[in-house]
Design a protein around this motif. Structure first.
Motif, short mmCIF file in Angstrom:
data_model
loop_
_atom_site.label_atom_id
_atom_site.label_comp_id
_atom_site.label_asym_id
_atom_site.label_seq_id
_atom_site.Cartn_x
_atom_site.Cartn_y
_atom_site.Cartn_z
N VAL A 263 0.83 -1.20 0.00
CA VAL A 263 0.00 0.00 0.00
C VAL A 263 0.86 1.26 0.00
CG1 VAL A 263 -1.56 1.36 1.47
CG2 VAL A 263 -2.05 -1.04 1.02
N LEU A 264 1.94 1.25 0.79
CA LEU A 264 2.79 2.43 0.92
C LEU A 264 3.86 2.51 -0.17
CD1 LEU A 264 3.25 2.52 4.81
CD2 LEU A 264 1.68 3.84 3.39
N GLY A 265 3.95 1.46 -0.98
CA GLY A 265 4.95 1.47 -2.05
C GLY A 265 6.37 1.45 -1.54
N LYS A 266 6.61 0.71 -0.47
CA LYS A 266 7.94 0.65 0.13
C LYS A 266 8.45 -0.79 0.16
CE LYS A 266 7.00 4.69 3.05
NZ LYS A 266 7.69 5.60 2.12
N SER A 267 9.77 -0.91 0.18
CA SER A 267 10.35 -2.23 0.37
C SER A 267 10.19 -2.62 1.84
CB SER A 267 11.82 -2.24 -0.02
OG SER A 267 12.54 -1.26 0.71
N ILE A 268 10.45 -3.88 2.14
CA ILE A 268 10.20 -4.37 3.49
C ILE A 268 11.35 -5.24 3.95
CG2 ILE A 268 8.93 -6.42 2.68
CD1 ILE A 268 7.03 -5.99 5.08
N CYS A 328 -5.89 -0.99 5.06
CA CYS A 328 -4.57 -0.35 5.18
C CYS A 328 -4.50 0.92 4.33
CB CYS A 328 -3.47 -1.32 4.78
SG CYS A 328 -3.15 -2.65 5.96
N ALA A 329 -5.11 0.87 3.15
CA ALA A 329 -5.02 2.00 2.23
C ALA A 329 -5.76 3.23 2.75
CB ALA A 329 -5.58 1.60 0.86
N LYS A 330 -6.67 3.04 3.69
CA LYS A 330 -7.47 4.16 4.20
C LYS A 330 -6.83 4.87 5.39
CE LYS A 330 -11.31 2.00 5.03
NZ LYS A 330 -12.73 1.73 5.37
N GLN A 331 -5.73 4.33 5.92
CA GLN A 331 -5.18 4.87 7.16
C GLN A 331 -4.09 5.91 6.89
OE1 GLN A 331 -7.11 3.74 9.55
NE2 GLN A 331 -7.94 2.31 8.02
N ASP A 332 -3.89 6.79 7.86
CA ASP A 332 -2.86 7.83 7.76
C ASP A 332 -1.57 7.32 8.39
OD1 ASP A 332 -1.38 10.15 7.65
OD2 ASP A 332 -2.46 11.15 9.29
N TRP A 333 -0.83 6.54 7.63
CA TRP A 333 0.36 5.90 8.15
C TRP A 333 1.50 6.86 8.40
CZ3 TRP A 333 -0.34 1.35 10.17
CH2 TRP A 333 -1.38 0.55 9.69
N GLU A 334 1.54 7.96 7.67
CA GLU A 334 2.65 8.90 7.84
C GLU A 334 2.71 9.45 9.25
OE1 GLU A 334 5.01 9.27 5.61
OE2 GLU A 334 3.90 7.85 4.36
N SER A 335 1.56 9.57 9.91
CA SER A 335 1.54 10.08 11.29
C SER A 335 1.77 8.98 12.31
CB SER A 335 0.20 10.75 11.56
OG SER A 335 -0.87 9.81 11.52
N ILE A 336 1.85 7.73 11.85
CA ILE A 336 1.95 6.59 12.75
C ILE A 336 3.33 5.92 12.70
CG2 ILE A 336 1.02 4.26 13.19
CD1 ILE A 336 -1.65 5.38 11.96
N LEU A 337 3.94 5.92 11.54
CA LEU A 337 5.19 5.18 11.38
C LEU A 337 6.27 5.70 12.32
CD1 LEU A 337 5.41 4.88 7.48
CD2 LEU A 337 4.89 3.05 9.11
N GLN A 338 6.94 4.78 12.99
CA GLN A 338 8.06 5.13 13.85
C GLN A 338 9.32 5.13 12.99
OE1 GLN A 338 8.66 2.45 17.13
NE2 GLN A 338 10.61 3.35 17.69
N VAL A 339 10.01 6.26 12.96
CA VAL A 339 11.22 6.39 12.13
C VAL A 339 12.42 5.87 12.90
CG1 VAL A 339 12.72 8.00 10.90
CG2 VAL A 339 10.23 8.36 10.92
N VAL A 340 13.19 5.01 12.26
CA VAL A 340 14.39 4.45 12.89
C VAL A 340 15.61 4.72 12.01
CG1 VAL A 340 13.17 2.68 14.14
CG2 VAL A 340 13.98 2.19 11.85
#
Length: 340
Positions: A263-268, A328-340
């Motif tokens: 959904v976020l277009g990121k690698s994992i 997942c596509a409906k959620q505001d992940w940018e405000s939730i993701l913990q940056v490491v």
């Protein structure tokens, strides 16, 4: 409230599950039921908003049986749900637990069990009642033969089921036990470091620390906010007397992480290490660690032992739920993701 419609009484009206039930039936035009929401606080924003939408809001305290008698008057259907966690995190309750010589988990198990007994006893007296839906979770201690003895938020609900079945068999003939699945909302709250997604900004990669066993075990995943109402509607279109698991999709934590990355277009990246249960609270850490152990060994719903549990798809009624990926596509992940 129309006197011609059967009355659906919803406990926990301002919470996740109860709020979902009311929102779902409010969205139907017309609703097949008159709706009554039960709350401790009629002046809360959520309560007043529901009243403005046409729900009859009434006071009800799970610790006060007489208030439940009033709240249940005339009910055709009752949706019951209790919440173990507010007392667990309440400093006053922790102080009382310590004074009694109990762990906070054991103390809250007894509080919730008594609340459930009060609800069941009150429901058994309602002569108009046709269907009682009891939101629950299996008794992890009993199913595991005592191996997992600290999963108090499972055990208390399971003990309440046993009480209802033995003390009020006539009520239990009208009862559907609804095993609420693992909330997708847990990924939003970071309900522990276990589920919280982390973002490595240097590589634009989502990082999850999941041990191999826990990461690949299957869980019944669903949104308590979005999906409970539709699931309850499907239960009300079938005969009572079942145990039904509330599930959108059976997925592992790795599956959910993979869908989120898509959904976020990121690698994992999966870090295959033992998951951390470091939550700053030894009682909470023990509770969650044993819960996960139970789920892996016996199934979240105890389904590896209890073969009587029904899947929603097997109810024989139409049921459309969003996919986990759509959620997942409906959620505001940018405000939730913990940056490491």
């Amino acid at each position: 409230m129309s006197s011609e419609q059967p009355l659906l009484v919803v406990l926990g009206a301002t919470g996740n599950q109860g709020g979902s039930v009311l929102s779902y039936f409010l969205s139907l035009s017309p609703s097949p039921y008159a709706l009554r929401g039960v709350t401790r606080n009629l002046s809360s924003p959520k309560s007043t908003a529901l009243a403005a939408r046409g729900v009859e809001m009434t006071l009800g305290n799970f610790d006060d049986p007489s208030s439940l008698d009033t709240a249940f008057k005339g009910a055709s259907i009752i949706f019951s749900v209790t919440d173990f966690w507010p007392a667990f995190f309440d400093p006053a309750q922790r102080q009382e637990a310590a004074a009694s010589g109990q762990s906070i988990g054991a103390f809250c198990r007894e509080l919730e069990l008594q609340q459930s007994r009060n609800i069941i006893n009150a429901a058994a007296k309602v002569t108009t009642l046709k269907h009682f839906i009891f939101s629950s979770i299996p008794n992890s201690q009993k199913i595991s033969n005592g191996k997992y003895e600290h999963v108090y938020h499972f055990e208390g609900k399971g003990l309440a089921q046993e009480y209802g079945q033995s003390a009020h068999p006539k009520l239990w003939e009208k009862t559907t036990v609804f095993y609420a699945g693992l909330y997708l909302e847990n990924w939003l709250s970071g309900a522990g470091v276990l589920l919280q997604p982390k973002l490595n900004k240097d590589t634009d990669t989502l990082v999850f620390s999941l041990g191999e066993t826990l990461g690949t075990a299957s869980f019944p995943i669903y949104s308590s906010v979005d999906d409970t109402g539709a699931l309850v509607h499907s239960l009300l279109r079938t005969a009572p007397g079942k145990k039904v698991i509330g599930v959108n999709e059976w997925l592992s934590f790795r599956d959910v992480a993979t869908l989120l990355a898509q959904v976020l277009g990121k690698s994992i990246e999966f870090v295959n290490e033992d998951p951390s249960f470091d939550m700053g609270d030894p009682d909470l850490e023990k509770e969650n660690a044993e819960m996960m152990g139970f789920c892996v060994e016996f199934g979240y719903d105890g389904g590896k032992v209890d073969k009587s549990i029904v899947q929603p798809a097997d109810l024989g009624v139409p049921l459309q739920l969003q996919s986990v990926k759509e959620w997942c596509a409906k959620q505001d992940w940018e405000s939730i993701l913990q940056v490491v």
